[in-house]
Design an enzyme around this catalytic site. Structure first.
Site, PDB file in Angstrom:
ATOM      1  N   GLU A 126      -9.555 -11.004  -7.670  1.00 29.51           N
ATOM      2  CA  GLU A 126      -8.640  -9.874  -7.487  1.00 29.51           C
ATOM      3  C   GLU A 126      -7.437  -9.967  -8.414  1.00 29.51           C
ATOM      4  O   GLU A 126      -6.943  -8.948  -8.902  1.00 29.51           O
ATOM      5  CB  GLU A 126      -8.188  -9.809  -6.021  1.00 29.51           C
ATOM      6  CG  GLU A 126      -9.319  -9.426  -5.077  1.00 29.51           C
ATOM      7  CD  GLU A 126      -8.903  -9.360  -3.616  1.00 29.51           C
ATOM      8  OE1 GLU A 126      -9.741  -9.056  -2.769  1.00 29.51           O
ATOM      9  OE2 GLU A 126      -7.704  -9.602  -3.324  1.00 29.51           O
ATOM     10  N   LYS A 158       0.820  -1.215   0.000  1.00 28.86           N
ATOM     11  CA  LYS A 158       0.000   0.000   0.000  1.00 28.86           C
ATOM     12  C   LYS A 158       0.862   1.276   0.000  1.00 28.86           C
ATOM     13  O   LYS A 158       2.075   1.227   0.250  1.00 28.86           O
ATOM     14  CB  LYS A 158      -0.933  -0.036   1.215  1.00 28.86           C
ATOM     15  CG  LYS A 158      -1.963  -1.201   1.157  1.00 28.86           C
ATOM     16  CD  LYS A 158      -2.933  -1.140   2.320  1.00 28.86           C
ATOM     17  CE  LYS A 158      -3.974  -2.266   2.232  1.00 28.86           C
ATOM     18  NZ  LYS A 158      -4.971  -2.185   3.325  1.00 28.86           N
ATOM     19  N   HIS A 169      -2.203  -5.431   1.552  1.00 31.42           N
ATOM     20  CA  HIS A 169      -3.484  -6.108   1.353  1.00 31.42           C
ATOM     21  C   HIS A 169      -3.209  -7.548   0.945  1.00 31.42           C
ATOM     22  O   HIS A 169      -2.252  -7.803   0.211  1.00 31.42           O
ATOM     23  CB  HIS A 169      -4.295  -5.436   0.232  1.00 31.42           C
ATOM     24  CG  HIS A 169      -5.404  -6.317  -0.290  1.00 31.42           C
ATOM     25  ND1 HIS A 169      -6.630  -6.395   0.319  1.00 31.42           N
ATOM     26  CD2 HIS A 169      -5.449  -7.192  -1.326  1.00 31.42           C
ATOM     27  CE1 HIS A 169      -7.384  -7.281  -0.342  1.00 31.42           C
ATOM     28  NE2 HIS A 169      -6.686  -7.770  -1.339  1.00 31.42           N
ATOM     29  N   ASN A 183      -2.057   0.285   6.684  1.00 36.66           N
ATOM     30  CA  ASN A 183      -1.517  -0.944   7.259  1.00 36.66           C
ATOM     31  C   ASN A 183      -0.647  -1.739   6.282  1.00 36.66           C
ATOM     32  O   ASN A 183      -0.534  -2.955   6.368  1.00 36.66           O
ATOM     33  CB  ASN A 183      -2.634  -1.789   7.878  1.00 36.66           C
ATOM     34  CG  ASN A 183      -3.679  -2.214   6.857  1.00 36.66           C
ATOM     35  OD1 ASN A 183      -3.574  -1.901   5.677  1.00 36.66           O
ATOM     36  ND2 ASN A 183      -4.678  -2.941   7.315  1.00 36.66           N
ATOM     37  N   TYR A 219     -12.489  -2.149  -3.766  1.00 39.24           N
ATOM     38  CA  TYR A 219     -12.994  -2.241  -2.388  1.00 39.24           C
ATOM     39  C   TYR A 219     -14.518  -2.148  -2.330  1.00 39.24           C
ATOM     40  O   TYR A 219     -15.077  -1.794  -1.285  1.00 39.24           O
ATOM     41  CB  TYR A 219     -12.351  -1.162  -1.513  1.00 39.24           C
ATOM     42  CG  TYR A 219     -10.961  -1.517  -1.026  1.00 39.24           C
ATOM     43  CD1 TYR A 219     -10.758  -2.617  -0.181  1.00 39.24           C
ATOM     44  CD2 TYR A 219      -9.852  -0.755  -1.381  1.00 39.24           C
ATOM     45  CE1 TYR A 219      -9.497  -2.951   0.277  1.00 39.24           C
ATOM     46  CE2 TYR A 219      -8.573  -1.073  -0.915  1.00 39.24           C
ATOM     47  CZ  TYR A 219      -8.410  -2.177  -0.079  1.00 39.24           C
ATOM     48  OH  TYR A 219      -7.158  -2.504   0.386  1.00 39.24           O
TER      49      TYR A 219
HETATM   50  P1  ATP Z   1      -7.034  -6.029   3.305  1.00 43.40           P
HETATM   51  O1  ATP Z   1      -8.376  -6.336   2.672  1.00 43.40           O
HETATM   52  O2  ATP Z   1      -6.493  -4.677   2.929  1.00 43.40           O
HETATM   53  O3  ATP Z   1      -6.046  -7.145   3.145  1.00 43.40           O
HETATM   54  P2  ATP Z   1      -8.106  -6.861   5.799  1.00 43.40           P
HETATM   55  O4  ATP Z   1      -8.743  -7.968   5.036  1.00 43.40           O
HETATM   56  O5  ATP Z   1      -7.236  -7.230   6.964  1.00 43.40           O
HETATM   57  O6  ATP Z   1      -7.251  -5.937   4.880  1.00 43.40           O
HETATM   58  P3  ATP Z   1     -10.642  -5.501   5.674  1.00 43.40           P
HETATM   59  O7  ATP Z   1     -11.652  -5.664   6.738  1.00 43.40           O
HETATM   60  O8  ATP Z   1     -10.823  -6.206   4.378  1.00 43.40           O
HETATM   61  O9  ATP Z   1      -9.212  -5.859   6.317  1.00 43.40           O
HETATM   62  O10 ATP Z   1     -10.475  -3.934   5.416  1.00 43.40           O
HETATM   63  C1  ATP Z   1      -9.867  -3.484   4.238  1.00 43.40           C
HETATM   64  C2  ATP Z   1      -8.972  -2.335   4.573  1.00 43.40           C
HETATM   65  O11 ATP Z   1      -9.754  -1.237   5.012  1.00 43.40           O
HETATM   66  C3  ATP Z   1      -7.985  -2.574   5.714  1.00 43.40           C
HETATM   67  O12 ATP Z   1      -6.802  -3.209   5.331  1.00 43.40           O
HETATM   68  C4  ATP Z   1      -7.704  -1.161   6.166  1.00 43.40           C
HETATM   69  O13 ATP Z   1      -6.751  -0.524   5.297  1.00 43.40           O
HETATM   70  C5  ATP Z   1      -9.052  -0.502   6.002  1.00 43.40           C
HETATM   71  N1  ATP Z   1      -9.824  -0.563   7.243  1.00 43.40           N
HETATM   72  C6  ATP Z   1     -10.416  -1.650   7.787  1.00 43.40           C
HETATM   73  N2  ATP Z   1     -11.034  -1.343   8.931  1.00 43.40           N
HETATM   74  C7  ATP Z   1     -10.821  -0.021   9.137  1.00 43.40           C
HETATM   75  C8  ATP Z   1     -11.192   0.913  10.153  1.00 43.40           C
HETATM   76  N3  ATP Z   1     -11.927   0.547  11.202  1.00 43.40           N
HETATM   77  N4  ATP Z   1     -10.773   2.199  10.005  1.00 43.40           N
HETATM   78  C9  ATP Z   1     -10.045   2.590   8.946  1.00 43.40           C
HETATM   79  N5  ATP Z   1      -9.661   1.761   7.952  1.00 43.40           N
HETATM   80  C10 ATP Z   1     -10.036   0.480   8.051  1.00 43.40           C
HETATM   81 MG    MG Z   2      -9.859  -7.691   3.270  1.00 43.40          MG
END
Ligand code: ATP
Ligand code: MG
Length: 137
Positions: free
Chosen positions: A126, A9, A115, A112, A49
């Site tokens: 994806e 990211k 992804h 974070n 997303y």
């Molecule tokens: P990713 O899909 O990016 O691998 P993930 O599967 O661990 O991450 P998801 O629940 O799919 O988490 O959320 C997608 C992304 O949205 C997260 O990686 C983060 O960047 C963002 N995100 C998730 N929860 C929050 C939150 N509470 N506040 C801000 N950003 C968030």
């Molecule tokens: Mg995810």
């Protein structure tokens, strides 16, 4: 063998962490079988997303994901989807296990660093979003 889609990211590319993150994948036995650096458009981020479209953080997330270059990649290996989720660690770096990418590099729950696809079915979709078959080898 299984494949998963990974994205390094904008917070990580900005801090020049691409190589350090790729070393985590390779050291864990995952092979980078496709990789490109690109700037996501707003439209691409919203489409990628779309599953989170109703979440409160959706707008900020799309702004963040378009704030700088990303590296999109296909990782291949036995159980690649789960394996990569283990290497990444929990979404919120405060909850991520020591030694995971997010524990070591992530700035916040939003920024974070990586992804990873969350199921083989989503991985296939994806991967097709970013790559054609002839780009994966
Ligand atoms: P990713 O899909 O990016 O691998 P993930 O599967 O661990 O991450 P998801 O629940 O799919 O988490 O959320 C997608 C992304 O949205 C997260 O990686 C983060 O960047 C963002 N995100 C998730 N929860 C929050 C939150 N509470 N506040 C801000 N950003 C968030
Ligand atoms: Mg995810």
């Amino acid at each position: 063998v299984e494949r998963t889609l990974s994205i390094i990211k904008p917070d990580a590319t900005r801090r020049n962490l691409t190589g350090k993150i790729n070393a985590r994948f390779e050291d864990a036995g995952l092979r980078i079988v496709a990789q490109k650096r690109l700037q996501l458009t707003r439209e691409q981020a919203e489409k990628f997303y779309a599953v989170h479209a109703e979440r409160s953080f959706f707008n900020d997330l799309c702004t963040f994901m378009t704030s700088g270059p990303v590296v999109v990649q296909v990782l291949e290996g036995e159980g690649a989807v789960l394996r990569n989720r283990e290497i990444m660690g929990a979404t919120n770096p405060a909850n991520a296990a020591p030694g995971t990418i997010r524990a070591d590099f992530a700035e916040s729950v939003e920024a974070n660093s990586v992804h990873g696809s969350d199921s083989p079915e989503n991985a296939a979709n994806e991967i097709a979003f970013f790559f054609s078959q002839i780009e994966i080898l």
